[in-house]
Design a protein around this motif. Structure first.
Motif, PDB file in Angstrom:
ATOM      1  N   GLY A 304       0.787  -1.227   0.000  1.00  0.00           N
ATOM      2  CA  GLY A 304       0.000   0.000   0.000  1.00  0.00           C
ATOM      3  C   GLY A 304       0.814   1.269   0.000  1.00  0.00           C
ATOM      4  N   ASN A 305       2.140   1.154  -0.099  1.00  0.00           N
ATOM      5  CA  ASN A 305       2.977   2.351  -0.209  1.00  0.00           C
ATOM      6  C   ASN A 305       2.826   2.955  -1.613  1.00  0.00           C
ATOM      7  OD1 ASN A 305       4.320   2.013   2.419  1.00  0.00           O
ATOM      8  ND2 ASN A 305       5.293   0.242   1.447  1.00  0.00           N
ATOM      9  N   ILE A 306       2.784   4.275  -1.682  1.00  0.00           N
ATOM     10  CA  ILE A 306       2.682   4.972  -2.965  1.00  0.00           C
ATOM     11  C   ILE A 306       4.070   5.482  -3.345  1.00  0.00           C
ATOM     12  CG2 ILE A 306       1.487   6.752  -4.278  1.00  0.00           C
ATOM     13  CD1 ILE A 306      -0.367   4.647  -3.068  1.00  0.00           C
ATOM     14  N   TRP A 307       4.465   5.219  -4.599  1.00  0.00           N
ATOM     15  CA  TRP A 307       5.784   5.601  -5.089  1.00  0.00           C
ATOM     16  C   TRP A 307       5.643   6.618  -6.227  1.00  0.00           C
ATOM     17  CZ3 TRP A 307      10.448   3.366  -3.263  1.00  0.00           C
ATOM     18  CH2 TRP A 307      10.276   2.308  -2.340  1.00  0.00           C
ATOM     19  N   PHE A 308       6.545   7.591  -6.247  1.00  0.00           N
ATOM     20  CA  PHE A 308       6.528   8.639  -7.262  1.00  0.00           C
ATOM     21  C   PHE A 308       7.883   8.687  -7.961  1.00  0.00           C
ATOM     22  CE2 PHE A 308       4.050   9.993  -3.528  1.00  0.00           C
ATOM     23  CZ  PHE A 308       2.777  10.059  -4.079  1.00  0.00           C
ATOM     24  N   GLY A 309       7.875   8.654  -9.296  1.00  0.00           N
ATOM     25  CA  GLY A 309       9.098   8.788 -10.072  1.00  0.00           C
ATOM     26  C   GLY A 309       9.204  10.182 -10.648  1.00  0.00           C
ATOM     27  N   THR A 310      10.362  10.784 -10.558  1.00  0.00           N
ATOM     28  CA  THR A 310      10.520  12.176 -10.961  1.00  0.00           C
ATOM     29  C   THR A 310      11.602  12.351 -12.023  1.00  0.00           C
ATOM     30  OG1 THR A 310      12.266  12.776  -9.394  1.00  0.00           O
ATOM     31  CG2 THR A 310      10.008  12.784  -8.559  1.00  0.00           C
ATOM     32  N   VAL A 311      11.762  13.588 -12.448  1.00  0.00           N
ATOM     33  CA  VAL A 311      12.897  13.991 -13.276  1.00  0.00           C
ATOM     34  C   VAL A 311      13.859  14.752 -12.379  1.00  0.00           C
ATOM     35  CG1 VAL A 311      13.674  15.372 -15.218  1.00  0.00           C
ATOM     36  CG2 VAL A 311      11.527  14.144 -15.368  1.00  0.00           C
ATOM     37  N   GLY A 312      15.049  14.220 -12.204  1.00  0.00           N
ATOM     38  CA  GLY A 312      16.091  14.924 -11.471  1.00  0.00           C
ATOM     39  C   GLY A 312      16.044  14.831  -9.961  1.00  0.00           C
ATOM     40  N   SER A 313      14.959  14.263  -9.406  1.00  0.00           N
ATOM     41  CA  SER A 313      14.838  14.190  -7.944  1.00  0.00           C
ATOM     42  C   SER A 313      14.613  12.771  -7.443  1.00  0.00           C
ATOM     43  CB  SER A 313      13.702  15.098  -7.458  1.00  0.00           C
ATOM     44  OG  SER A 313      13.984  16.450  -7.741  1.00  0.00           O
ATOM     45  N   GLY A 314      14.983  11.793  -8.260  1.00  0.00           N
ATOM     46  CA  GLY A 314      14.897  10.413  -7.817  1.00  0.00           C
ATOM     47  C   GLY A 314      13.492   9.880  -7.670  1.00  0.00           C
ATOM     48  N   VAL A 315      13.331   8.972  -6.713  1.00  0.00           N
ATOM     49  CA  VAL A 315      12.050   8.323  -6.428  1.00  0.00           C
ATOM     50  C   VAL A 315      11.656   8.617  -4.988  1.00  0.00           C
ATOM     51  CG1 VAL A 315      10.997   6.059  -6.020  1.00  0.00           C
ATOM     52  CG2 VAL A 315      12.256   6.472  -8.128  1.00  0.00           C
ATOM     53  N   TRP A 316      10.358   8.810  -4.780  1.00  0.00           N
ATOM     54  CA  TRP A 316       9.838   9.088  -3.448  1.00  0.00           C
ATOM     55  C   TRP A 316       8.854   7.998  -3.040  1.00  0.00           C
ATOM     56  CZ3 TRP A 316      11.107  13.810  -0.852  1.00  0.00           C
ATOM     57  CH2 TRP A 316      11.886  14.696  -1.616  1.00  0.00           C
ATOM     58  N   LYS A 317       8.879   7.642  -1.753  1.00  0.00           N
ATOM     59  CA  LYS A 317       7.977   6.621  -1.205  1.00  0.00           C
ATOM     60  C   LYS A 317       7.135   7.239  -0.096  1.00  0.00           C
ATOM     61  CE  LYS A 317       8.092   2.389   1.596  1.00  0.00           C
ATOM     62  NZ  LYS A 317       8.994   1.431   2.299  1.00  0.00           N
ATOM     63  N   TYR A 318       5.811   7.053  -0.214  1.00  0.00           N
ATOM     64  CA  TYR A 318       4.877   7.550   0.803  1.00  0.00           C
ATOM     65  C   TYR A 318       4.212   6.362   1.479  1.00  0.00           C
ATOM     66  CZ  TYR A 318       0.729   9.829   2.802  1.00  0.00           C
ATOM     67  OH  TYR A 318      -0.251  10.265   3.643  1.00  0.00           O
ATOM     68  N   ASN A 319       4.420   6.209   2.774  1.00  0.00           N
ATOM     69  CA  ASN A 319       3.895   5.053   3.512  1.00  0.00           C
ATOM     70  C   ASN A 319       2.585   5.343   4.228  1.00  0.00           C
ATOM     71  OD1 ASN A 319       4.636   6.626   5.688  1.00  0.00           O
ATOM     72  ND2 ASN A 319       6.265   5.260   6.401  1.00  0.00           N
ATOM     73  N   GLY A 320       1.983   6.480   3.901  1.00  0.00           N
ATOM     74  CA  GLY A 320       0.727   6.856   4.547  1.00  0.00           C
ATOM     75  C   GLY A 320       0.916   7.862   5.654  1.00  0.00           C
ATOM     76  N   THR A 321       2.168   8.003   6.098  1.00  0.00           N
ATOM     77  CA  THR A 321       2.487   8.943   7.175  1.00  0.00           C
ATOM     78  C   THR A 321       3.583   9.918   6.769  1.00  0.00           C
ATOM     79  OG1 THR A 321       1.925   7.244   8.814  1.00  0.00           O
ATOM     80  CG2 THR A 321       3.205   9.149   9.585  1.00  0.00           C
ATOM     81  N   SER A 322       4.671   9.366   6.218  1.00  0.00           N
ATOM     82  CA  SER A 322       5.808  10.199   5.850  1.00  0.00           C
ATOM     83  C   SER A 322       6.290   9.856   4.446  1.00  0.00           C
ATOM     84  CB  SER A 322       6.959  10.006   6.854  1.00  0.00           C
ATOM     85  OG  SER A 322       7.371   8.646   6.865  1.00  0.00           O
ATOM     86  N   VAL A 323       7.124  10.742   3.896  1.00  0.00           N
ATOM     87  CA  VAL A 323       7.647  10.574   2.545  1.00  0.00           C
ATOM     88  C   VAL A 323       9.173  10.469   2.623  1.00  0.00           C
ATOM     89  CG1 VAL A 323       7.705  11.508   0.204  1.00  0.00           C
ATOM     90  CG2 VAL A 323       5.746  11.963   1.676  1.00  0.00           C
ATOM     91  N   LYS A 324       9.742   9.511   1.880  1.00  0.00           N
ATOM     92  CA  LYS A 324      11.189   9.319   1.855  1.00  0.00           C
ATOM     93  C   LYS A 324      11.704   9.367   0.430  1.00  0.00           C
ATOM     94  CE  LYS A 324      14.911   6.240   3.398  1.00  0.00           C
ATOM     95  NZ  LYS A 324      15.271   4.984   4.092  1.00  0.00           N
TER      96      LYS A 324
END
Length: 370
Positions: A304-324
């Motif tokens: 259930g973690n949401i992942w975001f792929g970007t240009v120039g800023s890597g990948v981000w993971k949202y676990n429902g509480t915080s973003v890494k």
């Protein structure tokens, strides 16, 4: 007295043999235990965690991925055609082999097992032997919107804008028999047609709504009504930002996530839309480093973690509480994550560019898979 030495010799031999056999038994048991231990360790490793030694030769980036019903894996590139991974071997196809264009934006499989390639210009299909350009079109029912369970939906035939037969913003629907063009309920202003040109794969929501992501809007259709999320709906006027949509995804909770190249990520829960990037304080002025603003892809893992792929800023993971954030120091060499695809075994594949490749997250860092 003379027999005593002989008895001692026999006893010594018997003693030595007993020690030898005991040693063999101990070694055998130890080896078997070690073997069983190794097997147990191997069995605890999920299949999807294994990193293959197969490497795509693309240089322009991996823009689309499909794992078909036969176990084949297809990789669409930004401008180098499509690649088929079958039985450990890679086979490449370009316009010389039946692709309508070498940019492969999306790949789908229909209910009959035919693979469809949505290219920068036009469509191609693969029926098990070769690729061929799909030319049939129907323009006589542009306003006859309908939904079927096995529909496939495709962007217009041009790289941008509309041809003389399409004329206005719309989408192609394939219901299993023919490809028909459907018009969107919008009236673009002069020079505004690009805003309503499809830029993402379609999304079929759990409630049956079909969502289409365009550069400047998201349009949903539920068999009776249209929902339009655009700059006007969001109160954006250029100075406060504007939509430039690159990906849409519905998560397991029914939220629609909208990735933008500029204003970050929006989240629509069916009632209201929030700017997730601003909410999490992940704009450039907030982070002073990598930000969640130029977002091109979204995915959800089996937890259930949401992942975001970007240009120039890597990948981000949202676990429902915080973003890494994960970047080059975490093994992610690609600077542009075009697509995030969940395999049939539940593993997320991150297709990137600069350099090109497909990556997986091993729980700690990223590793290249293809």
């Amino acid at each position: 007295m003379k027999n005593i030495p002989k008895m001692k010799v026999k006893l010594n031999r018997k003693y030595i043999l007993n020690i030898y056999y005991t040693f063999l038994i101990i070694v055998t048991i130890s080896c078997n235990n070690q073997s069983q231990s190794n097997k147990a360790k191997n069995n605890t490793q999920p299949i999807e965690s294994k990193i293959s030694d197969i490497r795509l030769k693309y240089t322009s980036g991996v823009r689309s991925i499909l794992e078909d019903s036969k176990g084949n894996i297809w990789f669409g590139s930004y401008n180098e055609g499509v690649c088929l991974l079958n039985n450990g071997k890679l086979q490449y196809f370009t316009t010389e082999n039946g692709l309508s264009h070498n940019q492969v934006r999306n790949i789908y499989e229909d209910k009959n097992g035919i693979i469809w390639f949505e290219c920068g210009r036009g469509l191609s299909t693969y029926e098990g032997k070769k690729l061929s350009i799909y030319k049939q079109r129907n323009y006589n029912s542009k306003n006859e919107w309908q939904l079927n369970d096995s529909d496939l939906w495709f962007k217009g035939d041009e790289i941008e804008g509309y041809n003389k037969l399409e004329k206005n913003p719309g989408v192609y629907q394939y219901e299993g028999r023919k490809l028909s063009y459907r018009l969107f309920p919008v009236t673009p202003k002069p020079g505004d047609g690009f805003k309503y040109y499809i830029s993402t794969p379609f999304v079929k929501a759990k409630n049956g709504t079909i969502w289409f992501g365009m550069y400047g809007a998201v349009i949903g259709y539920n068999c009776s009504n249209f929902k339009i999320i655009d700059n006007q709906y969001l109160g954006l006027n250029g100075q406060t930002g504007s939509l430039h949509i690159r990906s849409i995804m519905e998560d397991s909770k029914g939220n629609l996530w909208i990735a933008n190249n500029g204003i970050g990520v929006l989240k629509y829960d069916g009632k209201e839309t929030i700017n997730f990037t601003a909410q999490q304080k992940l704009k450039k002025e907030d982070t002073k480093g990598n930000s969640l603003e130029r977002v091109f892809s979204i995915g959800e893992d089996i937890s259930g973690n949401i992942w975001f792929g970007t240009v120039g800023s890597g990948v981000w993971k949202y676990n429902g509480t915080s973003v890494k954030n994960f970047a080059k120091d975490d093994g992610l060499d690609s600077k542009h994550i075009w697509t995030i695809y969940r395999s049939k075994q539940g593993e997320l594949w991150f297709g990137g560019a600069s350099p090109s490749g497909v990556y997986v997250f091993n729980g700690i860092s990223f590793e290249r898979k293809f």
